[in-house]
Design a protein around this motif. Structure first.
Motif, PDB file in Angstrom:
ATOM      1  N   PHE A   1      63.090  42.269  37.923  1.00 40.86           N
ATOM      2  CA  PHE A   1      63.911  43.352  38.449  1.00 40.86           C
ATOM      3  C   PHE A   1      63.059  44.606  38.520  1.00 40.86           C
ATOM      4  O   PHE A   1      62.534  45.073  37.508  1.00 40.86           O
ATOM      5  N   ALA A   2      62.878  45.166  39.734  1.00 41.57           N
ATOM      6  CA  ALA A   2      62.070  46.365  39.937  1.00 41.57           C
ATOM      7  C   ALA A   2      62.990  47.563  40.145  1.00 41.57           C
ATOM      8  O   ALA A   2      63.832  47.550  41.045  1.00 41.57           O
ATOM      9  N   VAL A   3      62.826  48.591  39.310  1.00 36.12           N
ATOM     10  CA  VAL A   3      63.725  49.745  39.322  1.00 36.12           C
ATOM     11  C   VAL A   3      62.946  51.006  39.676  1.00 36.12           C
ATOM     12  O   VAL A   3      61.855  51.247  39.142  1.00 36.12           O
ATOM     13  N   SER A   4      63.498  51.814  40.570  1.00 32.19           N
ATOM     14  CA  SER A   4      62.912  53.115  40.900  1.00 32.19           C
ATOM     15  C   SER A   4      63.951  54.197  40.663  1.00 32.19           C
ATOM     16  O   SER A   4      65.147  53.982  40.868  1.00 32.19           O
ATOM     17  N   ASP A   5      63.489  55.369  40.234  1.00 34.60           N
ATOM     18  CA  ASP A   5      64.411  56.458  39.911  1.00 34.60           C
ATOM     19  C   ASP A   5      63.756  57.793  40.244  1.00 34.60           C
ATOM     20  O   ASP A   5      62.524  57.897  40.272  1.00 34.60           O
ATOM     21  N   GLN A   6      64.578  58.812  40.483  1.00 34.14           N
ATOM     22  CA  GLN A   6      64.100  60.165  40.699  1.00 34.14           C
ATOM     23  C   GLN A   6      65.034  61.137  39.999  1.00 34.14           C
ATOM     24  O   GLN A   6      66.250  61.099  40.204  1.00 34.14           O
ATOM     25  N   GLN A   7      64.460  62.010  39.168  1.00 33.21           N
ATOM     26  CA  GLN A   7      65.254  62.973  38.432  1.00 33.21           C
ATOM     27  C   GLN A   7      65.757  64.076  39.357  1.00 33.21           C
ATOM     28  O   GLN A   7      65.134  64.400  40.366  1.00 33.21           O
ATOM     29  N   GLN A   8      66.884  64.666  38.967  1.00 29.99           N
ATOM     30  CA  GLN A   8      67.437  65.786  39.718  1.00 29.99           C
ATOM     31  C   GLN A   8      66.623  67.051  39.461  1.00 29.99           C
ATOM     32  O   GLN A   8      66.154  67.282  38.356  1.00 29.99           O
ATOM     33  N   ALA A   9      66.449  67.863  40.501  1.00 34.05           N
ATOM     34  CA  ALA A   9      65.808  69.176  40.363  1.00 34.05           C
ATOM     35  C   ALA A   9      66.878  70.241  40.594  1.00 34.05           C
ATOM     36  O   ALA A   9      67.523  70.258  41.645  1.00 34.05           O
ATOM     37  N   TYR A  10      67.073  71.103  39.615  1.00 32.90           N
ATOM     38  CA  TYR A  10      68.167  72.077  39.682  1.00 32.90           C
ATOM     39  C   TYR A  10      67.693  73.497  39.992  1.00 32.90           C
ATOM     40  O   TYR A  10      68.503  74.376  40.197  1.00 32.90           O
ATOM     41  N   GLY A  11      66.381  73.742  40.010  1.00 34.80           N
ATOM     42  CA  GLY A  11      65.897  75.088  40.276  1.00 34.80           C
ATOM     43  C   GLY A  11      64.493  75.080  40.830  1.00 34.80           C
ATOM     44  O   GLY A  11      63.803  74.047  40.840  1.00 34.80           O
ATOM     45  N   ILE A  12      64.030  76.255  41.277  1.00 36.03           N
ATOM     46  CA  ILE A  12      62.684  76.384  41.824  1.00 36.03           C
ATOM     47  C   ILE A  12      61.662  76.070  40.732  1.00 36.03           C
ATOM     48  O   ILE A  12      61.741  76.586  39.624  1.00 36.03           O
ATOM     49  N   GLY A  13      60.725  75.214  41.062  1.00 37.39           N
ATOM     50  CA  GLY A  13      59.688  74.862  40.100  1.00 37.39           C
ATOM     51  C   GLY A  13      60.032  73.690  39.214  1.00 37.39           C
ATOM     52  O   GLY A  13      59.198  73.246  38.421  1.00 37.39           O
ATOM     53  N   ASP A  14      61.264  73.157  39.310  1.00 35.81           N
ATOM     54  CA  ASP A  14      61.642  72.005  38.496  1.00 35.81           C
ATOM     55  C   ASP A  14      60.866  70.763  38.937  1.00 35.81           C
ATOM     56  O   ASP A  14      60.483  70.625  40.098  1.00 35.81           O
ATOM     57  N   ASP A  15      60.678  69.865  37.996  1.00 38.53           N
ATOM     58  CA  ASP A  15      59.941  68.632  38.243  1.00 38.53           C
ATOM     59  C   ASP A  15      60.927  67.507  38.564  1.00 38.53           C
ATOM     60  O   ASP A  15      61.516  66.912  37.665  1.00 38.53           O
ATOM     61  N   SER A  16      61.108  67.219  39.841  1.00 42.36           N
ATOM     62  CA  SER A  16      62.008  66.125  40.247  1.00 42.36           C
ATOM     63  C   SER A  16      61.233  64.816  40.240  1.00 42.36           C
ATOM     64  O   SER A  16      61.015  64.187  41.279  1.00 42.36           O
ATOM     65  N   ARG A  17      60.840  64.410  39.076  1.00 46.53           N
ATOM     66  CA  ARG A  17      59.900  63.307  38.907  1.00 46.53           C
ATOM     67  C   ARG A  17      60.485  61.960  39.327  1.00 46.53           C
ATOM     68  O   ARG A  17      61.631  61.649  39.044  1.00 46.53           O
ATOM     69  N   VAL A  18      59.648  61.159  39.991  1.00 46.94           N
ATOM     70  CA  VAL A  18      59.997  59.771  40.286  1.00 46.94           C
ATOM     71  C   VAL A  18      59.325  58.879  39.242  1.00 46.94           C
ATOM     72  O   VAL A  18      58.314  59.247  38.633  1.00 46.94           O
ATOM     73  N   SER A  19      59.913  57.707  39.023  1.00 43.78           N
ATOM     74  CA  SER A  19      59.350  56.779  38.040  1.00 43.78           C
ATOM     75  C   SER A  19      59.698  55.355  38.435  1.00 43.78           C
ATOM     76  O   SER A  19      60.597  55.118  39.254  1.00 43.78           O
ATOM     77  N   GLY A  20      58.990  54.404  37.863  1.00 48.10           N
ATOM     78  CA  GLY A  20      59.232  53.002  38.167  1.00 48.10           C
ATOM     79  C   GLY A  20      59.066  52.125  36.948  1.00 48.10           C
ATOM     80  O   GLY A  20      58.192  52.370  36.104  1.00 48.10           O
ATOM     81  N   GLN A  21      59.922  51.123  36.844  1.00 47.99           N
ATOM     82  CA  GLN A  21      59.847  50.153  35.756  1.00 47.99           C
ATOM     83  C   GLN A  21      60.070  48.737  36.313  1.00 47.99           C
ATOM     84  O   GLN A  21      60.738  48.568  37.345  1.00 47.99           O
ATOM     85  N   LEU A  22      59.512  47.771  35.634  1.00 51.43           N
ATOM     86  CA  LEU A  22      59.754  46.373  35.952  1.00 51.43           C
ATOM     87  C   LEU A  22      60.372  45.708  34.725  1.00 51.43           C
ATOM     88  O   LEU A  22      59.949  45.963  33.589  1.00 51.43           O
ATOM     89  N   TYR A  23      61.362  44.847  34.961  1.00 54.92           N
ATOM     90  CA  TYR A  23      62.019  44.116  33.883  1.00 54.92           C
ATOM     91  C   TYR A  23      61.861  42.616  34.144  1.00 54.92           C
ATOM     92  O   TYR A  23      62.107  42.152  35.263  1.00 54.92           O
ATOM     93  N   ASP A  24      61.480  41.889  33.123  1.00 60.47           N
ATOM     94  CA  ASP A  24      61.316  40.434  33.225  1.00 60.47           C
ATOM     95  C   ASP A  24      62.383  39.775  32.357  1.00 60.47           C
ATOM     96  O   ASP A  24      62.368  39.903  31.130  1.00 60.47           O
ATOM     97  N   TRP A  25      63.325  39.080  33.026  1.00 55.84           N
ATOM     98  CA  TRP A  25      64.430  38.442  32.307  1.00 55.84           C
ATOM     99  C   TRP A  25      64.226  36.929  32.143  1.00 55.84           C
ATOM    100  O   TRP A  25      65.153  36.212  31.832  1.00 55.84           O
ATOM    101  N   SER A  26      63.018  36.457  32.376  1.00 59.23           N
ATOM    102  CA  SER A  26      62.790  35.011  32.316  1.00 59.23           C
ATOM    103  C   SER A  26      62.833  34.480  30.889  1.00 59.23           C
ATOM    104  O   SER A  26      62.991  33.272  30.676  1.00 59.23           O
ATOM    105  N   SER A  27      62.673  35.355  29.894  1.00 59.42           N
ATOM    106  CA  SER A  27      62.706  34.920  28.498  1.00 59.42           C
ATOM    107  C   SER A  27      63.578  35.870  27.698  1.00 59.42           C
ATOM    108  O   SER A  27      63.971  36.935  28.170  1.00 59.42           O
ATOM    109  N   LYS A  28      63.880  35.484  26.492  1.00 56.74           N
ATOM    110  CA  LYS A  28      64.671  36.334  25.607  1.00 56.74           C
ATOM    111  C   LYS A  28      63.932  36.469  24.285  1.00 56.74           C
ATOM    112  O   LYS A  28      63.605  35.452  23.673  1.00 56.74           O
TER     113      LYS A  28
END
Length: 282
Positions: free
Chosen positions: A164-191
């Motif tokens: 499962f590949a997940v992408s996200d972007q944080q909200q920016a509420y003001g000038i100069g805010d860091d609306s950072r994007v990020s990515g994660q991978l999840y492997d559910w084949s094992s527990k």
């Protein structure tokens, strides 16, 4: 004056002018039939009025989403699972997952996923929560067929087998805010499951194969030396480089002047991450 009436008046005026000048033909009528202009259809009033445009409302959007859920519930064999503001999914003839909407959010079954694992295929429900009284985007929670929560996430996700590949972007509420994007991978084949958490400002966009994902990096840049933050987007690729390792490569270095934020170097990203075991909500 109606459009057609104006057209008729204009034609009569041109004909009168032609007669006064001693011509028996309208201007342009000397063209051969093959050169003559084709008639233009007169637009109907419905096509030119603003009332013909669809009106957006949250209720219209939700109704459209409920149609998608109804199709999914029918394919699942539980067409009556939605009753007003309550979603009830059955397992072995009994109510297993019961979710109620409230004044600030509503919930939709958005996916039924067959995840291959070491112990066979696992059926997973994805329920998306939409917040009507908040600027935040939707969040999603995965449940097993017994109704137990497995994992929650915010952003956009794509499945490929048990990955499962997940992408996200944080909200920016003001000038100069860091609306950072990020990515994660999840492997559910094992527990327990395994999570690959990248520090780079990149996110997966499209699966190419079981071992490769197209991605994009969003780099904060300076704008005219001010506090304003611009963005430079650079293509990237995620590649599986081992049983428990994924590598992320940015395909070129940034061209703009980088904003002084964490993990925002002027060189291209090249990051290899190993999976870390986790149990999610279980």
């Amino acid at each position: 004056m109606p459009f057609q009436s104006r057209s008729v008046t204009l034609a009569l005026t041109l004909a009168a002018l032609a007669a006064l000048s001693g011509c028996d033909k309208l201007p342009g009528s000397a063209k051969t039939p093959t050169e003559a202009a084709k008639p233009v259809a007169v637009p109907t009033p419905a096509a030119t009025t603003e009332s013909a445009q669809p009106t957006y409302s949250p209720d219209n959007e939700r109704n459209g989403e409920l149609k998608g859920e109804a199709k999914l519930l029918k394919e699942l064999g539980q067409p009556d699972a939605r009753q007003g503001s309550t979603l009830t999914l059955q397992h072995n003839g009994k109510a297993a997952l019961v979710i109620n909407d409230d004044d600030e959010s509503y919930n939709l079954l958005t996916n039924v996923i067959q995840v291959p694992t070491a112990n066979g295929v696992q059926t997973v429900y994805e329920v998306t929560t939409v917040y009507t009284a908040s600027p935040d985007g939707p969040s999603s929670t995965f449940y097993d067929v017994r109704g137990a929560a497995i994992e929650s996430y915010q952003g956009f996700g794509q499945w490929r087998g048990a990955m499962f590949a997940v992408s996200d972007q944080q909200q920016a509420y003001g000038i100069g805010d860091d609306s950072r994007v990020s990515g994660q991978l999840y492997d559910w084949s094992s527990k327990p499951h395994r999570k690959f958490d990248f520090k780079s400002r990149c996110q997966p966009k499209e699966w190419v194969s079981d071992t490769e994902i197209k991605g994009v990096c969003t780099r904060p840049t300076q704008v005219d030396g001010s506090e304003n933050v611009g963005e430079e987007e650079i293509d990237a690729v995620y590649t599986r480089v081992g049983h428990n390792s994924w590598r992320l490569r940015e395909l070129r270095a940034p061209k703009g002047k980088m904003k002084d934020f964490d993990n925002n170097p002027s060189t291209a990203y090249d990051e290899t991450v190993k999976g870390v075991a986790y149990y999610g909500d279980q």
